[in-house]
Design a protein around this motif. Structure first.
Motif, PDB file in Angstrom:
ATOM      1  N   UNK A  64      31.281  48.870  56.081  1.00 32.01           N
ATOM      2  CA  UNK A  64      29.943  49.320  55.704  1.00 32.01           C
ATOM      3  C   UNK A  64      29.256  48.402  54.695  1.00 32.01           C
ATOM      4  N   UNK A  65      30.032  47.692  53.899  1.00 39.95           N
ATOM      5  CA  UNK A  65      29.425  46.866  52.857  1.00 39.95           C
ATOM      6  C   UNK A  65      30.004  45.454  52.903  1.00 39.95           C
ATOM      7  N   UNK A  66      29.200  44.537  53.379  1.00 36.18           N
ATOM      8  CA  UNK A  66      29.628  43.150  53.584  1.00 36.18           C
ATOM      9  C   UNK A  66      29.961  42.463  52.260  1.00 36.18           C
ATOM     10  N   UNK A  67      29.242  42.785  51.185  1.00 35.04           N
ATOM     11  CA  UNK A  67      29.512  42.132  49.904  1.00 35.04           C
ATOM     12  C   UNK A  67      30.878  42.523  49.350  1.00 35.04           C
ATOM     13  N   UNK A  68      31.341  43.752  49.625  1.00 32.10           N
ATOM     14  CA  UNK A  68      32.691  44.149  49.214  1.00 32.10           C
ATOM     15  C   UNK A  68      33.729  43.293  49.929  1.00 32.10           C
ATOM     16  N   UNK A  69      33.500  43.092  51.215  1.00 34.96           N
ATOM     17  CA  UNK A  69      34.432  42.302  52.023  1.00 34.96           C
ATOM     18  C   UNK A  69      34.543  40.882  51.473  1.00 34.96           C
ATOM     19  N   UNK A  70      33.410  40.278  51.149  1.00 36.38           N
ATOM     20  CA  UNK A  70      33.429  38.914  50.623  1.00 36.38           C
ATOM     21  C   UNK A  70      34.163  38.836  49.293  1.00 36.38           C
ATOM     22  N   UNK A  71      33.956  39.825  48.426  1.00 28.84           N
ATOM     23  CA  UNK A  71      34.648  39.829  47.136  1.00 28.84           C
ATOM     24  C   UNK A  71      36.158  39.991  47.308  1.00 28.84           C
ATOM     25  N   UNK A  72      36.555  40.905  48.204  1.00 31.33           N
ATOM     26  CA  UNK A  72      37.987  41.128  48.444  1.00 31.33           C
ATOM     27  C   UNK A  72      38.621  39.875  49.034  1.00 31.33           C
ATOM     28  N   UNK A  73      37.955  39.266  50.024  1.00 30.75           N
ATOM     29  CA  UNK A  73      38.483  38.040  50.640  1.00 30.75           C
ATOM     30  C   UNK A  73      38.634  36.948  49.587  1.00 30.75           C
ATOM     31  N   UNK A  74      37.669  36.834  48.716  1.00 32.06           N
ATOM     32  CA  UNK A  74      37.716  35.805  47.670  1.00 32.06           C
ATOM     33  C   UNK A  74      38.918  36.018  46.749  1.00 32.06           C
ATOM     34  N   UNK A  75      39.159  37.248  46.335  1.00 31.27           N
ATOM     35  CA  UNK A  75      40.323  37.530  45.477  1.00 31.27           C
ATOM     36  C   UNK A  75      41.635  37.242  46.200  1.00 31.27           C
ATOM     37  N   UNK A  76      41.716  37.630  47.468  1.00 33.11           N
ATOM     38  CA  UNK A  76      42.943  37.387  48.223  1.00 33.11           C
ATOM     39  C   UNK A  76      43.192  35.890  48.393  1.00 33.11           C
ATOM     40  N   UNK A  77      42.160  35.142  48.751  1.00 30.33           N
ATOM     41  CA  UNK A  77      42.320  33.698  48.919  1.00 30.33           C
ATOM     42  C   UNK A  77      42.659  33.010  47.603  1.00 30.33           C
ATOM     43  N   UNK A  78      42.011  33.410  46.519  1.00 36.21           N
ATOM     44  CA  UNK A  78      42.326  32.824  45.210  1.00 36.21           C
ATOM     45  C   UNK A  78      43.791  33.047  44.854  1.00 36.21           C
ATOM     46  N   UNK A  79      44.274  34.269  45.069  1.00 38.69           N
ATOM     47  CA  UNK A  79      45.668  34.572  44.763  1.00 38.69           C
ATOM     48  C   UNK A  79      46.593  33.754  45.654  1.00 38.69           C
ATOM     49  N   UNK A  80      46.270  33.685  46.939  1.00 33.05           N
ATOM     50  CA  UNK A  80      47.142  32.973  47.888  1.00 33.05           C
ATOM     51  C   UNK A  80      47.232  31.489  47.546  1.00 33.05           C
ATOM     52  N   UNK A  81      46.112  30.868  47.252  1.00 29.89           N
ATOM     53  CA  UNK A  81      46.126  29.427  46.983  1.00 29.89           C
ATOM     54  C   UNK A  81      46.561  29.103  45.563  1.00 29.89           C
ATOM     55  N   UNK A  82      46.426  30.029  44.633  1.00 35.60           N
ATOM     56  CA  UNK A  82      46.864  29.776  43.252  1.00 35.60           C
ATOM     57  C   UNK A  82      48.366  29.938  43.084  1.00 35.60           C
ATOM     58  N   UNK A  83      48.941  30.949  43.725  1.00 33.68           N
ATOM     59  CA  UNK A  83      50.353  31.268  43.482  1.00 33.68           C
ATOM     60  C   UNK A  83      51.276  30.860  44.629  1.00 33.68           C
ATOM     61  N   UNK A  84      50.723  30.501  45.760  1.00 30.65           N
ATOM     62  CA  UNK A  84      51.480  29.992  46.904  1.00 30.65           C
ATOM     63  C   UNK A  84      52.697  30.850  47.282  1.00 30.65           C
ATOM     64  N   UNK A  85      52.492  32.152  47.556  1.00 29.87           N
ATOM     65  CA  UNK A  85      53.621  32.960  48.034  1.00 29.87           C
ATOM     66  C   UNK A  85      53.924  32.612  49.492  1.00 29.87           C
ATOM     67  N   UNK A  86      55.068  33.080  49.980  1.00 30.24           N
ATOM     68  CA  UNK A  86      55.405  32.863  51.390  1.00 30.24           C
ATOM     69  C   UNK A  86      54.507  33.692  52.294  1.00 30.24           C
ATOM     70  N   UNK A  87      54.023  34.803  51.779  1.00 30.11           N
ATOM     71  CA  UNK A  87      53.119  35.652  52.539  1.00 30.11           C
ATOM     72  C   UNK A  87      52.333  36.555  51.611  1.00 30.11           C
TER      73      UNK A  87
END
Length: 193
Positions: A64-87
């Motif tokens: 329902x809210x595209x801006x929420x999706x963008x914020x969540x995706x940004x946090x997930x990508x930042x965490x993934x690329x900053x901490x480099x977990x296996x998954x």
């Protein structure tokens, strides 16, 4: 004669003309439909008001809210690329025994968590602590020999999903990983709910 008697007399007598019959029928249908509509709204106010935000799933909120999706995706990508977990994954808990993997990286390494899937044995272990808003850890079924640390994404109504990270079972870093995932899950909960 009271108004009740007047109404009863008007509807128990045979109409004298077609015009009177149409009038009585239209008034009766209007009253009956108003009563049924009122009853339906009283029983399910979500017909008009919609489902309250705390009761909506993560997927419903993001759809329902595209801006929420963008914020969540940004946090997930930042965490993934900053901490480099296996998954790393964000999963929406749709029903008691069904979930939907919304954001899963790398999706090819964790095939069972991407998209709709049923409750897996590792989630049966993690589900208990989630009810109390606690993070938990268990051996990863998707990547044997690794550890999955997961924290709930909660609204004020219920646990709506979780954020999980797959890491090495290095005991010295697990506390740090739990805190990092807990912060990420809390941020996503705040954004969505």
């Amino acid at each position: 004669m009271s108004w009740k008697d007047t109404v009863a007399k008007a509807y128990t007598t045979v109409p004298k003309s077609v015009k009177e019959a149409i009038w009585k029928t239209s008034v009766a249908l209007t009253v009956i439909s108003s009563l049924l509509t009122g009853f339906a709204i009283w029983r399910s106010p979500s017909f008009i008001l919609g489902l309250p935000v705390p009761r909506q799933s993560i997927i419903e909120r993001l759809a329902h809210e595209e801006d929420l999706k963008e914020q969540v995706w940004e946090h997930m990508e930042d965490f993934f690329y900053s901490h480099r977990p296996y998954g790393l994954m964000l999963v929406s808990w749709e029903e008691l025994n069904s979930m939907v993997g919304i954001w899963v990286r790398p999706a090819d390494k964790i095939p069972g968590k991407s998209g709709p899937h049923s409750l897996s044995p590792d989630m049966r272990v993690l589900g208990g602590p989630f009810l109390f808003g606690e993070c938990a850890q268990t051996e990863s079924l998707a990547m044997p020999g690794r550890l999955m640390v997961a924290c709930p994404v909660s609204s004020e109504y219920d646990v709506q999903g979780y954020v999980a990270v797959i890491v090495d079972p290095n005991a010295s870093r697990i506390d740090l990983v739990v805190r990092l995932v807990e912060v990420l899950a809390h941020r996503i909960s705040d954004i969505i709910y």
